[in-house]
Design an enzyme around this catalytic site. Structure first.
Site, mmCIF file in Angstrom:
data_model
loop_
_atom_site.group_PDB
_atom_site.id
_atom_site.type_symbol
_atom_site.label_atom_id
_atom_site.label_comp_id
_atom_site.label_asym_id
_atom_site.label_seq_id
_atom_site.Cartn_x
_atom_site.Cartn_y
_atom_site.Cartn_z
ATOM 1 N NE ARG A 26 -9.218 9.944 -2.937
ATOM 2 C CZ ARG A 26 -9.616 9.646 -1.704
ATOM 3 N NH1 ARG A 26 -9.538 8.411 -1.277
ATOM 4 N NH2 ARG A 26 -10.055 10.568 -0.890
ATOM 5 C CG ASP B 249 -8.785 -2.226 -4.906
ATOM 6 O OD1 ASP B 249 -8.153 -1.803 -3.930
ATOM 7 O OD2 ASP B 249 -9.695 -3.067 -4.803
ATOM 8 N NE ARG C 138 -6.776 5.182 2.082
ATOM 9 C CZ ARG C 138 -7.584 4.362 2.732
ATOM 10 N NH1 ARG C 138 -8.789 4.755 3.071
ATOM 11 N NH2 ARG C 138 -7.179 3.147 3.051
ATOM 12 N NE ARG D 221 -4.057 -1.848 0.034
ATOM 13 C CZ ARG D 221 -5.280 -1.514 0.447
ATOM 14 N NH1 ARG D 221 -5.545 -0.306 0.829
ATOM 15 N NH2 ARG D 221 -6.239 -2.416 0.439
ATOM 16 C CE1 TYR E 216 -13.548 -6.441 0.540
ATOM 17 C CE2 TYR E 216 -11.921 -8.017 -0.227
ATOM 18 C CZ TYR E 216 -12.270 -6.972 0.605
ATOM 19 O OH TYR E 216 -11.362 -6.471 1.497
HETATM 20 O O1 1CP Z 1 0.380 0.741 -3.149
HETATM 21 C C1 1CP Z 1 -0.158 -0.325 -3.369
HETATM 22 O O2 1CP Z 1 -0.069 -1.309 -2.615
HETATM 23 C C2 1CP Z 1 -0.882 -0.496 -4.692
HETATM 24 C C3 1CP Z 1 -2.267 -0.273 -4.658
HETATM 25 C C4 1CP Z 1 -3.263 -1.185 -3.962
HETATM 26 C C5 1CP Z 1 -3.233 -2.575 -3.684
HETATM 27 C C6 1CP Z 1 -2.093 -3.549 -3.882
HETATM 28 C C7 1CP Z 1 -4.520 -0.719 -3.555
HETATM 29 C C8 1CP Z 1 -4.968 0.676 -3.650
HETATM 30 N N1 1CP Z 1 -5.271 -1.784 -3.115
HETATM 31 C C9 1CP Z 1 -4.498 -2.923 -3.170
HETATM 32 C C10 1CP Z 1 -4.902 -4.286 -2.819
HETATM 33 C C11 1CP Z 1 -6.136 -4.524 -2.025
HETATM 34 N N2 1CP Z 1 -7.362 -3.909 -2.136
HETATM 35 C C12 1CP Z 1 -6.274 -5.557 -1.080
HETATM 36 C C13 1CP Z 1 -5.176 -6.549 -0.756
HETATM 37 C C14 1CP Z 1 -4.097 -5.956 0.055
HETATM 38 C C15 1CP Z 1 -4.398 -5.706 1.506
HETATM 39 O O3 1CP Z 1 -4.818 -6.634 2.198
HETATM 40 O O4 1CP Z 1 -4.148 -4.569 1.929
HETATM 41 C C16 1CP Z 1 -7.571 -5.525 -0.576
HETATM 42 C C17 1CP Z 1 -8.188 -6.431 0.477
HETATM 43 C C18 1CP Z 1 -8.268 -4.483 -1.251
HETATM 44 C C19 1CP Z 1 -9.699 -4.107 -1.100
HETATM 45 C C20 1CP Z 1 -9.828 -2.692 -0.754
HETATM 46 N N3 1CP Z 1 -9.649 -1.671 -1.625
HETATM 47 C C21 1CP Z 1 -10.053 -2.136 0.513
HETATM 48 C C22 1CP Z 1 -10.171 -2.918 1.782
HETATM 49 C C23 1CP Z 1 -11.527 -2.963 2.331
HETATM 50 C C24 1CP Z 1 -11.631 -3.972 3.438
HETATM 51 O O5 1CP Z 1 -12.442 -4.881 3.288
HETATM 52 O O6 1CP Z 1 -10.874 -3.872 4.446
HETATM 53 C C25 1CP Z 1 -10.073 -0.744 0.375
HETATM 54 C C26 1CP Z 1 -10.333 0.295 1.430
HETATM 55 C C27 1CP Z 1 -9.776 -0.463 -0.987
HETATM 56 C C28 1CP Z 1 -9.588 0.866 -1.621
HETATM 57 C C29 1CP Z 1 -8.190 1.213 -1.925
HETATM 58 N N4 1CP Z 1 -7.324 0.447 -2.701
HETATM 59 C C30 1CP Z 1 -6.126 1.112 -2.849
HETATM 60 C C31 1CP Z 1 -6.223 2.354 -2.143
HETATM 61 C C32 1CP Z 1 -5.151 3.399 -2.067
HETATM 62 C C33 1CP Z 1 -7.514 2.392 -1.566
HETATM 63 C C34 1CP Z 1 -8.109 3.525 -0.765
HETATM 64 C C35 1CP Z 1 -9.029 4.269 -1.634
HETATM 65 C C36 1CP Z 1 -8.889 5.743 -1.507
HETATM 66 O O7 1CP Z 1 -8.020 6.366 -2.164
HETATM 67 O O8 1CP Z 1 -9.708 6.295 -0.750
#
Ligand code: 1CP
Length: 340
Positions: free
Chosen positions: A34, A71, A25, A21, A148
């Site tokens: 964004r 994502d 953010r 990640r 999901y």
């Molecule tokens: O920097 C990086 O790692 C690249 C970008 C990335 C990756 C690899 C994002 C951006 N998401 C992910 C993978 C991801 N997405 C996972 C697997 C990794 C982990 O466990 O952290 C999962 C479970 C998700 C699903 C997801 N997308 C969630 C989780 C919700 C939950 O159930 O807990 C969320 C909040 C997102 C949105 C998201 N994805 C990425 C970002 C930066 C964000 C936040 C969105 C925003 O900008 O508000």
């Protein structure tokens, strides 16, 4: 590339480091892009902006690998499920997947095709990224994606998925089968577009008991990894099943790097898997709130892993309120402390 050398277990001048990640953010620069894009999904679908935020942590932190900004949920979205991201609620599929008829309506080849904005972002990043830095592509594991798709959103109990697992395991297998088929095409296309390594995130592996984990999650991850290793042996495959320290004895398969989450003692991962796989991880992410905690976290991991094959990372994603200064301190400290 130092990161790729390390993935293949070669000696490197220091332990390469990146953060899950890392494009996200906690960076004001990310929040700006964004806002320009409008919302999160628009950013994912915009190759130029996705490229820009992928590169931000390279310049700001000096990490050794970039991870593509996207994502895991764009895959079920392009299979045909309606996805939106709600403020404070996270991802939502308004019509969760609960029947065979719904499953049959989901796309495989067309989904891999519709994800073209991801492949475009990869080409743009690879053209701009320094040649010595690796670009990591990724996907969610079939099980994590299925949670999901079936629940319609994030869940604490996995109750709907578990009910399906017991009441109609054949349907759950059919869902996992179809998702795995899409992921093979998707990851192959990411590699063709230029990623140098791939990581498969099984964030919700720990929701499953041991036998269920191997039947409903690991078997599909292993199949995907084996397909990629047979087709693209030069591309390292990193697997990150989170929270399964109790099951390490039975972990096997054709892949290169095992991602250790923060709840698994690194000593245990080394004892069980260190001879078979390069290990990646696993500093507890909230240590980034405090520099002394960072120092102690690094010191402990170095004391265990210094003579073993290792890539530094956090044990899960960086949180949005971590000071950028502390993230930078972590990256630089690892690179200095592990230098030979
Ligand atoms: O920097 C990086 O790692 C690249 C970008 C990335 C990756 C690899 C994002 C951006 N998401 C992910 C993978 C991801 N997405 C996972 C697997 C990794 C982990 O466990 O952290 C999962 C479970 C998700 C699903 C997801 N997308 C969630 C989780 C919700 C939950 O159930 O807990 C969320 C909040 C997102 C949105 C998201 N994805 C990425 C970002 C930066 C964000 C936040 C969105 C925003 O900008 O508000």
């Amino acid at each position: 590339m130092i990161f790729i050398d390390a993935c293949f277990g070669k000696k490197t001048p220091y332990a390469p480091v990146w953060m899950m990640r890392q494009a996200g953010r906690y960076l004001p620069e990310y929040m700006r892009v964004r806002a320009e894009a409008g919302d999160f999904l628009s950013l994912c679908k915009d190759p130029k902006r996705a490229c820009e935020v992928t590169l931000q942590p390279m310049d700001i932190l000096g990490v050794d690998a970039a991870i593509l900004f996207s994502d895991i949920l764009v895959v079920p979205m392009e299979m045909g499920m309606d996805l939106r991201f709600e403020k404070g609620e996270g991802p939502v599929f308004d019509t969760p997947l609960t029947s065979r008829a719904q499953l049959e309506a989901l796309h495989v080849e067309a989904a891999a095709e519709r994800l073209s904005y991801v492949y475009e972002a990869i080409s743009l990043v690879r053209a701009k990224l320094a040649p010595e830095k690796a670009l990591i592509g990724f996907c969610g594991a079939p099980w994590t994606l299925a949670t999901y798709m079936i629940e319609g959103k994030g869940t604490k109990t996995y109750a709907v998925c578990k009910k399906l697992l017991y009441s109609d395991p054949a349907l759950l297998h059919a869902i996992l089968r179809k998702v795995t088929d899409v992921l093979k095409l998707y990851m192959a296309r990411q590699i063709e577009a230029g990623v140098n390594a791939v990581q498969i995130f099984d964030s919700w592996a720990a929701a499953l008991e041991e036998a269920a984990f191997f039947e409903f999650s690991w078997s599909y991850i292993k199949e995907l990894a084996a397909f990629l290793k047979e087709t693209y042996p030069h591309v390292p495959v990193i697997l990150f099943p989170k929270g399964i320290s109790g099951y390490l004895d039975k972990i096997d398969g054709n892949f290169d790097v095992f991602g250790v989450d923060w709840s698994t003692p690194i000593e245990l991962a080394k004892e069980k898997l260190g001879d078979k796989y390069v290990l990646q991880g696993n500093m507890e992410p909230t240590r980034l709130y405090d520099k002394k905690a960072i120092d102690a976290g690094i010191e402990h991991i170095v004391s265990v892993m210094q003579n073993s094959r290792h890539i530094f990372n956090l044990g899960h994603g960086i949180l949005p309120d971590i000071p950028v200064e502390h993230a930078k301190y972590f990256i630089q400290s690892v690179q200095e402390r592990t230098r030979l």
